[in-house]
Scaffold this active site. Structure first.
Site, PDB file in Angstrom:
ATOM      1  N   TYR A  72      -3.692  -0.779   9.863  1.00  0.00           N
ATOM      2  CA  TYR A  72      -3.423  -1.003   8.447  1.00  0.00           C
ATOM      3  C   TYR A  72      -1.983  -0.655   8.089  1.00  0.00           C
ATOM      4  O   TYR A  72      -1.264  -1.448   7.463  1.00  0.00           O
ATOM      5  CB  TYR A  72      -4.393  -0.156   7.624  1.00  0.00           C
ATOM      6  CG  TYR A  72      -4.300  -0.337   6.130  1.00  0.00           C
ATOM      7  CD1 TYR A  72      -4.865  -1.448   5.509  1.00  0.00           C
ATOM      8  CD2 TYR A  72      -3.683   0.619   5.332  1.00  0.00           C
ATOM      9  CE1 TYR A  72      -4.810  -1.603   4.134  1.00  0.00           C
ATOM     10  CE2 TYR A  72      -3.613   0.469   3.960  1.00  0.00           C
ATOM     11  CZ  TYR A  72      -4.179  -0.644   3.361  1.00  0.00           C
ATOM     12  OH  TYR A  72      -4.110  -0.792   2.000  1.00  0.00           O
ATOM     13  N   SER A 132       0.867  -1.180   0.000  1.00  0.00           N
ATOM     14  CA  SER A 132       0.000   0.000   0.000  1.00  0.00           C
ATOM     15  C   SER A 132       0.897   1.220   0.000  1.00  0.00           C
ATOM     16  O   SER A 132       2.056   1.157   0.424  1.00  0.00           O
ATOM     17  CB  SER A 132      -0.899   0.021   1.239  1.00  0.00           C
ATOM     18  OG  SER A 132      -1.554   1.274   1.359  1.00  0.00           O
TER      19      SER A 132
END
Length: 236
Positions: free
Chosen positions: A143, A130
């Site tokens: 996350y 990410s």
């Protein structure tokens, strides 16, 4: 016929990427928890593999069932609570780690084992990191922490895989228009924050296909594909 397994294939990036590879003539193993969503992918070369990526035995069985494997797109993941760390329960923290790190570890392990022992030996693992592996956004403790872990996994797999012709790379994605980004948009709107610049999921699928379709002697170690106007580069 080239082969790929895609985790998190029932929706979002995984679903669109699976459809792209199927259109290109690949045999595609579809891993996700919801069997009904996988059954919606009606293509002769689609192989539904209903599976919880956090379940060791089920993951191993799914990869064994699929057989010869050229590529794994290790994509399954979740965001978790969008709050500051003092508002995160241990259960929420553990759930995100289970999916984003343990699930990715189990899938990579199963793929590595298959690629190491198949003939011809070798293959390619593409981990979905990410942009949070580089720069976090607010309220992303769970996350962001896991995506930094994915970067470490990618690098070690790259080193350990060399002896067995297994390449590993990572794609870091910024704001593809998926349900995850849509949910973030809703949260930001409720907080009075500006909308997020975003891009089509199909652009991600094409990027993954490029990485997967390289000859064995070449590897994209890291690729960042993001919405052009994301405030990732520069200072505010």
């Amino acid at each position: 016929m080239k082969t790929i397994i895609i985790t998190g294939a029932s929706s979002g990036i995984g679903r669109v990427t699976a459809e792209h590879f199927l259109a290109k003539g690949w045999r595609v193993g579809l891993i996700a928890r919801r069997a009904d969503r996988l059954a919606d992918v009606t293509h002769d070369n689609a192989v539904p593999l209903p599976c919880d990526v956090t379940d060791e035995a089920v993951v191993d069985a799914a990869f064994a069932k699929f057989g010869h494997l050229d590529v794994l797109f290790n994509n399954a993941g979740m965001f978790g609570p969008q709050v500051t760390i003092d508002q995160i329960s241990l259960a929420d923290w553990q759930q995100v780690l289970d999916v984003n790190l343990t699930g990715m570890f189990l899938s990579a392990r199963a793929a590595f084992r298959q690629m190491r022992h198949q003939s011809p030996q070798g293959g390619r693992i593409i981990n979905n990191g990410s942009i949070s592996a580089h720069t976090p956004r607010e309220g992303s403790t769970c996350y962001t922490t896991t995506k930094h872990g994915v970067s470490g996994l990618t690098k070690t797999l790259s080193l350990d895989g060399r002896a067995f012709n297994i390449a590993c790379g990572q794609i870091d994605i910024g704001n593809a228009r998926t349900d995850l980004v849509t949910n973030l948009e809703k949260t930001r709107a409720a907080q009075g924050l500006d909308p997020l610049p975003s891009m089509a999921v199909e652009d991600v699928a094409r990027s993954v296909f490029h990485m997967a379709n390289l000859p064995a002697e070449a590897n994209v170690q890291t690729m960042m594909v993001m919405a052009s106007k994301m405030p990732h580069i520069g200072r505010g």
